[in-house]
Design an enzyme around this catalytic site. Structure first.
Site, PDB file in Angstrom:
ATOM      1  N   GLU A  85      -2.714   2.891   1.608  1.00  0.00           N
ATOM      2  CA  GLU A  85      -2.986   1.459   1.697  1.00  0.00           C
ATOM      3  C   GLU A  85      -3.286   0.814   0.342  1.00  0.00           C
ATOM      4  OE1 GLU A  85      -5.980  -1.446   4.244  1.00  0.00           O
ATOM      5  OE2 GLU A  85      -5.587   0.576   4.970  1.00  0.00           O
ATOM      6  N   SER A  86      -3.620   1.605  -0.643  1.00  0.00           N
ATOM      7  CA  SER A  86      -3.901   1.067  -1.975  1.00  0.00           C
ATOM      8  C   SER A  86      -2.639   0.632  -2.704  1.00  0.00           C
ATOM      9  CB  SER A  86      -4.644   2.107  -2.807  1.00  0.00           C
ATOM     10  OG  SER A  86      -3.945   3.343  -2.805  1.00  0.00           O
TER      11      SER A  86
END
Length: 274
Positions: A58-59
């Site tokens: 998700e980063s």
């Protein structure tokens, strides 16, 4: 059969669950993965039968190939080993919402019989007994991934008749309601637990037990479920981890422990260069 996960001592419940989850992943698939057991399962698959598995965190790290398991989505190990790092909006709009993610790998604090998930609160929302980490990207992953895998330990506290809060949708109330609501993704394909695998019934979409681990009794799984758990007609005993799987998984955990054994030290004696 007994209620325990295994009797020989050859592997642990977590190892059985991680290996089983890894086996659900196919080579070349694009997988949106979270930290913890999902990350361990994905990185084990990448080291065994699925070397071309594409991991998105998700980063914004796309194609990450971490040598050790990341502490968080912000771990530098992910950016250092990724094919590219993109912005958070691009991860969701370009990859996830456009249908480019094959598998969303999620976990939660609670799940109900239709695969709906709670990662927000336990108890009343305004005055909860436990405030959980929250949704993060899970609702979008659950809505848009072509299929979803859920991995979580099974007990009546986590497998509940009614969620305290609906964070991410599975099949809503089942029987095609998810499709009628317009969700583009396929919903949960499997729920991997420390006792076996649950999968949706093809018509009702209610989760049913379709596989148990060696040495696990069906009654033990039912007793760990907060609703009357139905059993699939073709229930099977899932294969135990192979020696090569355990060797690679244990080596991955050992490398992770060594990498994270030392405290992180930041030198503040000199001003940072800008």
């Amino acid at each position: 059969m007994s209620g325990g996960v295994q009797a020989s001592g050859a592997y642990t419940a977590d190892e059985m669950m991680t290996v089983t989850a890894a086996r659900q992943l196919t080579n070349g698939a694009v997988c949106f993965v979270g930290i913890g057991l999902p990350s361990a399962a994905c990185n084990l698959a990448r080291r065994t039968h699925a070397p071309e598995l594409v991991l998105i965190y998700e980063s914004g790290t796309v194609g990450a190939r971490p040598e050790v398991l990341p502490l968080s989505i912000g771990d530098g190990e992910l950016a250092d080993t990724a094919d590219c790092v993109v912005s958070l909006p691009e991860v969701f709009t370009h990859y996830l919402q456009r249908g480019r993610v094959d598998v969303g790998f999620l976990s939660a604090a609670q799940i109900d019989c239709y695969g709906n998930l709670n990662s927000t609160v336990i108890g009343d929302y305004a005055h909860p007994s436990v405030r959980l980490p929250g949704s993060g990207g899970a609702p979008e992953i659950a809505a848009h991934a072509r299929e979803v895998l859920v991995i979580m330990k099974q007990s009546t506290r986590s497998f509940v008749r009614r969620l305290d809060f609906v964070t991410s949708f599975g099949f809503l109330s089942g029987a095609g309601e998810r499709r009628r609501a317009g969700f583009p993704g396929g919903g949960p394909r499997a729920v991997i637990t420390d006792l076996g695998i649950l999968a949706p019934h093809p018509e009702t979409e209610e989760l049913q037990l379709c596989g148990v681990y060696p040495g696990v009794a069906v009654q033990a799984v039912q007793a760990a479920t907060g609703w009357p758990l139905r059993i699939a007609a073709d229930l099977r005993v899932l294969p135990a981890p192979e020696a090569a799987d355990l060797e690679k998984l244990r080596a991955l955990h050992a490398a992770t422990e060594r990498a994270h054994a030392s405290a992180v030290r930041i030198n503040l004696s000199k001003p940072a260069r800008i």
